[in-house]
Design a protein around this motif. Sequence first.
Motif, PDB file in Angstrom:
ATOM      1  N   THR A  54       0.859  -1.187   0.000  1.00  0.00           N
ATOM      2  CA  THR A  54       0.000   0.000   0.000  1.00  0.00           C
ATOM      3  C   THR A  54       0.888   1.228   0.000  1.00  0.00           C
ATOM      4  O   THR A  54       1.640   1.458   0.952  1.00  0.00           O
ATOM      5  CB  THR A  54      -0.926   0.022   1.226  1.00  0.00           C
ATOM      6  OG1 THR A  54      -1.777  -1.124   1.202  1.00  0.00           O
ATOM      7  CG2 THR A  54      -1.799   1.281   1.200  1.00  0.00           C
ATOM      8  N   TYR A  55       0.804   1.996  -1.085  1.00  0.00           N
ATOM      9  CA  TYR A  55       1.565   3.242  -1.186  1.00  0.00           C
ATOM     10  C   TYR A  55       0.712   4.332  -0.539  1.00  0.00           C
ATOM     11  O   TYR A  55      -0.337   4.693  -1.066  1.00  0.00           O
ATOM     12  CB  TYR A  55       1.839   3.575  -2.656  1.00  0.00           C
ATOM     13  CG  TYR A  55       2.973   4.549  -2.885  1.00  0.00           C
ATOM     14  CD1 TYR A  55       2.935   5.828  -2.336  1.00  0.00           C
ATOM     15  CD2 TYR A  55       4.074   4.203  -3.651  1.00  0.00           C
ATOM     16  CE1 TYR A  55       3.967   6.722  -2.548  1.00  0.00           C
ATOM     17  CE2 TYR A  55       5.127   5.101  -3.860  1.00  0.00           C
ATOM     18  CZ  TYR A  55       5.065   6.352  -3.313  1.00  0.00           C
ATOM     19  OH  TYR A  55       6.083   7.245  -3.513  1.00  0.00           O
ATOM     20  N   PRO A  56       1.108   4.858   0.614  1.00  0.00           N
ATOM     21  CA  PRO A  56       0.237   5.795   1.334  1.00  0.00           C
ATOM     22  C   PRO A  56       0.125   7.147   0.646  1.00  0.00           C
ATOM     23  O   PRO A  56       1.088   7.641   0.046  1.00  0.00           O
ATOM     24  CB  PRO A  56       0.922   5.929   2.695  1.00  0.00           C
ATOM     25  CG  PRO A  56       2.364   5.627   2.422  1.00  0.00           C
ATOM     26  CD  PRO A  56       2.376   4.600   1.321  1.00  0.00           C
ATOM     27  N   TYR A  57      -1.053   7.731   0.750  1.00  0.00           N
ATOM     28  CA  TYR A  57      -1.228   9.110   0.298  1.00  0.00           C
ATOM     29  C   TYR A  57      -0.610  10.049   1.323  1.00  0.00           C
ATOM     30  O   TYR A  57      -0.685   9.813   2.540  1.00  0.00           O
ATOM     31  CB  TYR A  57      -2.704   9.462   0.154  1.00  0.00           C
ATOM     32  CG  TYR A  57      -3.422   8.765  -0.977  1.00  0.00           C
ATOM     33  CD1 TYR A  57      -2.909   8.775  -2.264  1.00  0.00           C
ATOM     34  CD2 TYR A  57      -4.634   8.113  -0.759  1.00  0.00           C
ATOM     35  CE1 TYR A  57      -3.570   8.141  -3.298  1.00  0.00           C
ATOM     36  CE2 TYR A  57      -5.306   7.486  -1.791  1.00  0.00           C
ATOM     37  CZ  TYR A  57      -4.769   7.499  -3.062  1.00  0.00           C
ATOM     38  OH  TYR A  57      -5.425   6.873  -4.090  1.00  0.00           O
ATOM     39  N   SER A  58      -0.004  11.127   0.866  1.00  0.00           N
ATOM     40  CA  SER A  58       0.481  12.163   1.766  1.00  0.00           C
ATOM     41  C   SER A  58      -0.723  12.957   2.284  1.00  0.00           C
ATOM     42  O   SER A  58      -1.833  12.878   1.740  1.00  0.00           O
ATOM     43  CB  SER A  58       1.437  13.097   1.030  1.00  0.00           C
ATOM     44  OG  SER A  58       0.731  13.846   0.035  1.00  0.00           O
ATOM     45  N   SER A  59      -0.503  13.732   3.327  1.00  0.00           N
ATOM     46  CA  SER A  59      -1.594  14.551   3.873  1.00  0.00           C
ATOM     47  C   SER A  59      -2.172  15.509   2.833  1.00  0.00           C
ATOM     48  O   SER A  59      -3.404  15.621   2.711  1.00  0.00           O
ATOM     49  CB  SER A  59      -1.113  15.322   5.108  1.00  0.00           C
ATOM     50  OG  SER A  59      -0.823  14.424   6.166  1.00  0.00           O
ATOM     51  N   PRO A  60      -1.347  16.222   2.040  1.00  0.00           N
ATOM     52  CA  PRO A  60      -1.922  17.085   1.004  1.00  0.00           C
ATOM     53  C   PRO A  60      -2.711  16.309  -0.052  1.00  0.00           C
ATOM     54  O   PRO A  60      -3.741  16.791  -0.544  1.00  0.00           O
ATOM     55  CB  PRO A  60      -0.692  17.767   0.384  1.00  0.00           C
ATOM     56  CG  PRO A  60       0.346  17.718   1.448  1.00  0.00           C
ATOM     57  CD  PRO A  60       0.118  16.415   2.150  1.00  0.00           C
ATOM     58  N   GLN A  61      -2.239  15.115  -0.397  1.00  0.00           N
ATOM     59  CA  GLN A  61      -2.959  14.305  -1.384  1.00  0.00           C
ATOM     60  C   GLN A  61      -4.309  13.863  -0.832  1.00  0.00           C
ATOM     61  O   GLN A  61      -5.331  13.920  -1.534  1.00  0.00           O
ATOM     62  CB  GLN A  61      -2.112  13.097  -1.784  1.00  0.00           C
ATOM     63  CG  GLN A  61      -0.902  13.458  -2.630  1.00  0.00           C
ATOM     64  CD  GLN A  61       0.163  12.373  -2.648  1.00  0.00           C
ATOM     65  OE1 GLN A  61       0.054  11.349  -1.964  1.00  0.00           O
ATOM     66  NE2 GLN A  61       1.215  12.585  -3.426  1.00  0.00           N
ATOM     67  N   LYS A  62      -4.339  13.420   0.434  1.00  0.00           N
ATOM     68  CA  LYS A  62      -5.604  13.048   1.073  1.00  0.00           C
ATOM     69  C   LYS A  62      -6.560  14.233   1.098  1.00  0.00           C
ATOM     70  O   LYS A  62      -7.754  14.101   0.810  1.00  0.00           O
ATOM     71  CB  LYS A  62      -5.365  12.573   2.508  1.00  0.00           C
ATOM     72  CG  LYS A  62      -4.863  11.169   2.648  1.00  0.00           C
ATOM     73  CD  LYS A  62      -4.830  10.796   4.125  1.00  0.00           C
ATOM     74  CE  LYS A  62      -4.273   9.397   4.337  1.00  0.00           C
ATOM     75  NZ  LYS A  62      -4.247   9.023   5.764  1.00  0.00           N
ATOM     76  N   HIS A  63      -6.044  15.387   1.458  1.00  0.00           N
ATOM     77  CA  HIS A  63      -6.883  16.586   1.554  1.00  0.00           C
ATOM     78  C   HIS A  63      -7.486  16.925   0.192  1.00  0.00           C
ATOM     79  O   HIS A  63      -8.679  17.259   0.107  1.00  0.00           O
ATOM     80  CB  HIS A  63      -6.055  17.763   2.072  1.00  0.00           C
ATOM     81  CG  HIS A  63      -6.824  19.047   2.150  1.00  0.00           C
ATOM     82  ND1 HIS A  63      -7.778  19.277   3.122  1.00  0.00           N
ATOM     83  CD2 HIS A  63      -6.792  20.161   1.366  1.00  0.00           C
ATOM     84  CE1 HIS A  63      -8.299  20.485   2.933  1.00  0.00           C
ATOM     85  NE2 HIS A  63      -7.719  21.033   1.886  1.00  0.00           N
TER      86      HIS A  63
END
Length: 395
Positions: A54-63
């Motif tokens: 699982t390649y995690p989304y960064s906080s800005p990407q999640k936002h």
Amino acid sequence: MNKNLQQLYSIAEKPKKLILGLMSGTSLDGLDMALCRIEGTGLQSSIELLKFYTYPYSSPQKHRLKEVVSQEDVSLQDVTILHAWLAELHARFVLETLEQWGIDPTEIDLLASHGQTVYHAPQRLHNLLTLPNATLQLGDGDHLAVKTGILTISDFRQKHMATGLEGAPLAPYADYMLFSKRGINRILLNIGGIANFTYLPASLAPQEVFATDTGPGNCLIDWAMQHFFSPQTYDRGGSIAQQGTVNKLLLDALKSHLFFTENLPKTTGAELFNKKYIAQVQKQLPDINIPPEDWVTTLTRFTAETIAEAILRIPDIPQAEVIVSGGGYHNVCLMGWLEELLPHCVFVDMESLSSIVPDAKEAVLMAVLANECVAGEGYALGEAPALTMGKVSFA
């Protein structure tokens, strides 16, 4: 023959294919990537999970995603741009992960991309009786194919909807192939943001197979964690739920929505079960003071009871094996309640039956659907006609 069609034909003819399944779910944790070796099609399929990450989304990407996912009022420009942006982001994740695995992109026969559901709108949710079921996933297949150089199959849900169905759940098409066993009733339960299950009858009769959403999985538990326990975004292992007490008034209010009385099968999404849903419930209980831990505990019990009650509505179900996947699988409190509420069921670990780890199941499903799209003949389950799903994008 056109070179693209020649490539597609050559891949379809391969006895074994290397397919990378991609899944980005409602929890917006990141991009699940399941590298699968698939031999055969339909009930003769053999699937081996080779690698999973699982390649995690960064906080800005999640936002950026949260601003449009399951929101009724959004900028059309934002949605349009994100369709390309997300595909290019996923392409970067794919290429970086393949490099980490030491695999050249040319070794991959197919990318199988679910994309990110931005809005799921079956008629039961939009209530516009003259308009059809609809759904929209972000992450354009052409961008993925061009950026990775890998032939891509995407947009799986549209064919399901085009036949008059609700576009979800798609899991039974892989569940039936991978986990059916004569003489044993099985329930494949996936607890993601939304919870759903596939019922596989012991008879193996395809017309008796069905899948349904049950309601919230982790989505409202995650809301409570983010609201009361930030920066925590989810209840790791169910530890907070184990500290609180179930509030019966809140639980009854949460379960009062008409969705829970509707016949199975049915679908839903974060378009219904979100912070607005919580606000409506709070209006029913204006004078009640609920501690943060009790919110998490009660929402966890809400998920457990609505899952169990849906399973118990399967007509004349005797003892069955329950095989759980999704993030909820790791919630000890939730799993304990499910076992308590379903005493006639035996909970079986997925890895004891296959090479598939529970967290990878949804991404593996995409790989299976892509294989069926290029090489399968389609098969009918439940009330659905014989289907193959997915659209082809050439690199």
